[in-house]
Design a protein around this motif. Structure first.
Motif, PDB file in Angstrom:
ATOM      1  N   ALA A 181       0.809  -1.215   0.000  1.00  0.00           N
ATOM      2  CA  ALA A 181       0.000   0.000   0.000  1.00  0.00           C
ATOM      3  C   ALA A 181       0.844   1.268   0.000  1.00  0.00           C
ATOM      4  CB  ALA A 181      -0.941   0.004   1.207  1.00  0.00           C
ATOM      5  N   ALA A 182       2.087   1.167   0.495  1.00  0.00           N
ATOM      6  CA  ALA A 182       2.907   2.370   0.666  1.00  0.00           C
ATOM      7  C   ALA A 182       3.888   2.624  -0.475  1.00  0.00           C
ATOM      8  CB  ALA A 182       3.690   2.279   1.983  1.00  0.00           C
ATOM      9  N   ARG A 183       4.061   1.643  -1.386  1.00  0.00           N
ATOM     10  CA  ARG A 183       5.055   1.853  -2.430  1.00  0.00           C
ATOM     11  C   ARG A 183       4.658   3.024  -3.316  1.00  0.00           C
ATOM     12  NH1 ARG A 183       3.244  -3.856  -4.863  1.00  0.00           N
ATOM     13  NH2 ARG A 183       1.672  -3.177  -6.356  1.00  0.00           N
ATOM     14  N   ASP A 184       5.656   3.721  -3.813  1.00  0.00           N
ATOM     15  CA  ASP A 184       5.419   4.917  -4.619  1.00  0.00           C
ATOM     16  C   ASP A 184       4.819   4.596  -5.984  1.00  0.00           C
ATOM     17  OD1 ASP A 184       6.399   6.588  -2.628  1.00  0.00           O
ATOM     18  OD2 ASP A 184       8.466   6.451  -3.370  1.00  0.00           O
ATOM     19  N   ASP A 185       5.267   3.501  -6.570  1.00  0.00           N
ATOM     20  CA  ASP A 185       4.843   3.153  -7.926  1.00  0.00           C
ATOM     21  C   ASP A 185       3.715   2.130  -7.866  1.00  0.00           C
ATOM     22  OD1 ASP A 185       5.045   3.204 -10.785  1.00  0.00           O
ATOM     23  OD2 ASP A 185       6.034   1.250 -10.680  1.00  0.00           O
ATOM     24  N   ALA A 186       2.519   2.537  -8.308  1.00  0.00           N
ATOM     25  CA  ALA A 186       1.357   1.647  -8.392  1.00  0.00           C
ATOM     26  C   ALA A 186       1.077   0.926  -7.081  1.00  0.00           C
ATOM     27  CB  ALA A 186       1.553   0.637  -9.525  1.00  0.00           C
ATOM     28  N   PRO A 187       0.782   1.661  -6.024  1.00  0.00           N
ATOM     29  CA  PRO A 187       0.460   0.997  -4.759  1.00  0.00           C
ATOM     30  C   PRO A 187      -0.857   0.236  -4.848  1.00  0.00           C
ATOM     31  CG  PRO A 187      -0.068   3.317  -4.643  1.00  0.00           C
ATOM     32  CD  PRO A 187       0.663   3.119  -5.944  1.00  0.00           C
ATOM     33  N   MET A 188      -1.020  -0.746  -3.959  1.00  0.00           N
ATOM     34  CA  MET A 188      -2.274  -1.477  -3.901  1.00  0.00           C
ATOM     35  C   MET A 188      -3.378  -0.532  -3.441  1.00  0.00           C
ATOM     36  SD  MET A 188      -3.297  -4.852  -1.641  1.00  0.00           S
ATOM     37  CE  MET A 188      -3.077  -4.006  -0.060  1.00  0.00           C
ATOM     38  N   ALA A 189      -4.416  -0.424  -4.238  1.00  0.00           N
ATOM     39  CA  ALA A 189      -5.537   0.454  -3.892  1.00  0.00           C
ATOM     40  C   ALA A 189      -6.751   0.034  -4.701  1.00  0.00           C
ATOM     41  CB  ALA A 189      -5.194   1.914  -4.183  1.00  0.00           C
ATOM     42  N   ALA A 190      -7.915   0.322  -4.161  1.00  0.00           N
ATOM     43  CA  ALA A 190      -9.144   0.043  -4.897  1.00  0.00           C
ATOM     44  C   ALA A 190      -9.379   1.144  -5.929  1.00  0.00           C
ATOM     45  CB  ALA A 190     -10.327  -0.030  -3.940  1.00  0.00           C
ATOM     46  N   ALA A 191      -9.679   0.749  -7.156  1.00  0.00           N
ATOM     47  CA  ALA A 191     -10.050   1.737  -8.165  1.00  0.00           C
ATOM     48  C   ALA A 191     -11.346   2.423  -7.737  1.00  0.00           C
ATOM     49  CB  ALA A 191     -10.243   1.056  -9.521  1.00  0.00           C
ATOM     50  N   ASP A 192     -11.508   3.676  -8.141  1.00  0.00           N
ATOM     51  CA  ASP A 192     -12.698   4.434  -7.759  1.00  0.00           C
ATOM     52  C   ASP A 192     -13.987   3.747  -8.196  1.00  0.00           C
ATOM     53  OD1 ASP A 192     -11.116   6.362  -6.590  1.00  0.00           O
ATOM     54  OD2 ASP A 192     -11.156   7.700  -8.331  1.00  0.00           O
ATOM     55  N   ASP A 193     -13.916   3.040  -9.325  1.00  0.00           N
ATOM     56  CA  ASP A 193     -15.116   2.392  -9.857  1.00  0.00           C
ATOM     57  C   ASP A 193     -15.132   0.890  -9.609  1.00  0.00           C
ATOM     58  OD1 ASP A 193     -12.958   2.040 -11.535  1.00  0.00           O
ATOM     59  OD2 ASP A 193     -14.109   2.272 -13.395  1.00  0.00           O
ATOM     60  N   ALA A 194     -14.317   0.419  -8.664  1.00  0.00           N
ATOM     61  CA  ALA A 194     -14.293  -1.011  -8.353  1.00  0.00           C
ATOM     62  C   ALA A 194     -15.420  -1.380  -7.402  1.00  0.00           C
ATOM     63  CB  ALA A 194     -12.954  -1.389  -7.728  1.00  0.00           C
ATOM     64  N   GLU A 195     -15.930  -2.585  -7.560  1.00  0.00           N
ATOM     65  CA  GLU A 195     -16.906  -3.133  -6.634  1.00  0.00           C
ATOM     66  C   GLU A 195     -16.157  -3.725  -5.441  1.00  0.00           C
ATOM     67  OE1 GLU A 195     -20.221  -3.351  -6.657  1.00  0.00           O
ATOM     68  OE2 GLU A 195     -20.562  -2.370  -8.590  1.00  0.00           O
ATOM     69  N   LEU A 196     -16.486  -3.294  -4.234  1.00  0.00           N
ATOM     70  CA  LEU A 196     -15.850  -3.838  -3.034  1.00  0.00           C
ATOM     71  C   LEU A 196     -16.527  -5.153  -2.682  1.00  0.00           C
ATOM     72  CD1 LEU A 196     -13.866  -3.519  -0.665  1.00  0.00           C
ATOM     73  CD2 LEU A 196     -15.707  -2.347   0.578  1.00  0.00           C
ATOM     74  N   LEU A 197     -15.723  -6.196  -2.525  1.00  0.00           N
ATOM     75  CA  LEU A 197     -16.241  -7.511  -2.175  1.00  0.00           C
ATOM     76  C   LEU A 197     -15.493  -7.997  -0.936  1.00  0.00           C
ATOM     77  CD1 LEU A 197     -18.120  -9.825  -2.830  1.00  0.00           C
ATOM     78  CD2 LEU A 197     -16.460 -10.682  -4.493  1.00  0.00           C
ATOM     79  N   ASP A 198     -16.133  -7.893   0.213  1.00  0.00           N
ATOM     80  CA  ASP A 198     -15.541  -8.305   1.479  1.00  0.00           C
ATOM     81  C   ASP A 198     -15.935  -9.753   1.743  1.00  0.00           C
ATOM     82  OD1 ASP A 198     -14.827  -8.767   4.150  1.00  0.00           O
ATOM     83  OD2 ASP A 198     -15.175  -6.681   4.711  1.00  0.00           O
ATOM     84  N   THR A 199     -14.935 -10.637   1.750  1.00  0.00           N
ATOM     85  CA  THR A 199     -15.204 -12.067   1.878  1.00  0.00           C
ATOM     86  C   THR A 199     -15.024 -12.581   3.306  1.00  0.00           C
ATOM     87  OG1 THR A 199     -12.921 -12.724   1.391  1.00  0.00           O
ATOM     88  CG2 THR A 199     -14.400 -12.391  -0.492  1.00  0.00           C
ATOM     89  N   THR A 200     -14.893 -11.666   4.270  1.00  0.00           N
ATOM     90  CA  THR A 200     -14.640 -12.089   5.655  1.00  0.00           C
ATOM     91  C   THR A 200     -15.653 -13.121   6.123  1.00  0.00           C
ATOM     92  OG1 THR A 200     -13.660  -9.939   6.188  1.00  0.00           O
ATOM     93  CG2 THR A 200     -14.404 -11.293   8.035  1.00  0.00           C
ATOM     94  N   HIS A 201     -16.917 -12.876   5.847  1.00  0.00           N
ATOM     95  CA  HIS A 201     -17.980 -13.763   6.336  1.00  0.00           C
ATOM     96  C   HIS A 201     -18.669 -14.507   5.198  1.00  0.00           C
ATOM     97  CE1 HIS A 201     -17.402 -11.909  10.222  1.00  0.00           C
ATOM     98  NE2 HIS A 201     -17.635 -10.716   9.710  1.00  0.00           N
ATOM     99  N   LEU A 202     -18.009 -14.611   4.055  1.00  0.00           N
ATOM    100  CA  LEU A 202     -18.602 -15.284   2.905  1.00  0.00           C
ATOM    101  C   LEU A 202     -17.883 -16.587   2.599  1.00  0.00           C
ATOM    102  CD1 LEU A 202     -19.139 -12.362   0.345  1.00  0.00           C
ATOM    103  CD2 LEU A 202     -20.829 -13.368   1.901  1.00  0.00           C
ATOM    104  N   SER A 203     -18.637 -17.616   2.267  1.00  0.00           N
ATOM    105  CA  SER A 203     -18.032 -18.816   1.705  1.00  0.00           C
ATOM    106  C   SER A 203     -17.598 -18.485   0.285  1.00  0.00           C
ATOM    107  CB  SER A 203     -19.040 -19.964   1.683  1.00  0.00           C
ATOM    108  OG  SER A 203     -20.084 -19.669   0.752  1.00  0.00           O
ATOM    109  N   ILE A 204     -16.782 -19.345  -0.305  1.00  0.00           N
ATOM    110  CA  ILE A 204     -16.337 -19.078  -1.669  1.00  0.00           C
ATOM    111  C   ILE A 204     -17.530 -19.121  -2.629  1.00  0.00           C
ATOM    112  CG2 ILE A 204     -15.745 -21.487  -2.137  1.00  0.00           C
ATOM    113  CD1 ILE A 204     -14.098 -18.247  -3.519  1.00  0.00           C
ATOM    114  N   ASP A 205     -18.507 -19.992  -2.353  1.00  0.00           N
ATOM    115  CA  ASP A 205     -19.690 -20.054  -3.214  1.00  0.00           C
ATOM    116  C   ASP A 205     -20.496 -18.761  -3.145  1.00  0.00           C
ATOM    117  OD1 ASP A 205     -19.084 -22.596  -4.072  1.00  0.00           O
ATOM    118  OD2 ASP A 205     -20.378 -23.608  -2.606  1.00  0.00           O
TER     119      ASP A 205
END
Length: 223
Positions: A181-205
């Motif tokens: 997340a902290a690297r200067d070149d292309a850090p990990m980040a969600a695109a503004d138009d990305a769908e957030l999918l939180d799998t914490t409480h989800l099965s893979i199905d």
């Protein structure tokens, strides 16, 4: 759905931290829709393995860049690139702008012209929706709590490493997240138009069903 000249009609991007489930989802999406699949994390792991195999320092910019420029998938065929050492080195080489430039073209070529005549491509990584394919047809940012991600990775690795502690994996994931997340070149980040999918409480199905609903909705709107 052809957003950029020369790209296929369908490009699906999945970004997110390690062990969030994005790789499994990407494979399921690829199989379900008949799209080519590229795990971009293997590219950086492959470069990292090549550097370590030659006794080099992943933090040395020139050594890492040379490995990336000469990289070919067949060079890592059959080798284990999923070790903790390679994973840590992969985050280091991925922060090198020259390494990223050398592999960026490879990823974009894959997206523009998927192998075996596939009608599109699914790519998962850290910066697919923001840098590699900013005009992707569908973008996801897949995440989960660090505790859940550490447990998933422990379940994956523990059979081959009986003494492995879950707390060790947890700390390693936190460190990798911070670096990515902290690297200067292309850090990990969600695109503004990305769908957030939180799998914490989800099965893979359940996660796959949620992803399909988004993808099918986009396909319907695009005709």
């Amino acid at each position: 759905m052809d957003h950029v000249s020369g790209t296929p009609s369908i490009v699906i991007a999945l970004d997110g931290p390690a062990a969030s489930g994005k790789g499994t989802l990407a494979r399921l999406i690829s199989d379900h829709y008949g799209l080519a699949y590229l795990d971009t994390g293997t590219l950086y792991r492959g470069v990292a393995w090549l550097v370590l195999h030659e006794g080099g320092d992943p933090a040395d910019p020139a050594i890492a860049a040379a490995a990336a420029e000469g990289y070919a998938i067949d060079k890592i065929a059959g080798v284990d690139i999923r070790t903790k050492e390679v994973g840590a080195a992969a985050s280091v080489v991925a922060a090198n702008p020259e390494v990223r430039a050398a592999l960026l073209d490879f990823q974009r070529r894959f997206a523009r012209k998927p192998p075996k005549g596939a009608k599109g491509a699914v790519l998962d990584g850290r910066d697919i929706g923001t840098v590699v394919c900013p005009d992707a047809t569908v973008k996801f940012f897949v995440t989960a709590s660090p505790e859940v991600r550490a447990h998933r990775r422990w379940l994956e690795l523990a059979p081959a490493r009986p003494g492995l502690e879950e707390t060790e994996i947890y700390q390693d994931l936190l460190e990798r997240d911070a670096r990515d997340a902290a690297r200067d070149d292309a850090p990990m980040a969600a695109a503004d138009d990305a769908e957030l999918l939180d799998t914490t409480h989800l099965s893979i199905d359940a996660a796959f069903a949620a992803a399909r609903r988004v993808i099918d909705g986009v396909f319907r709107r695009c005709g």
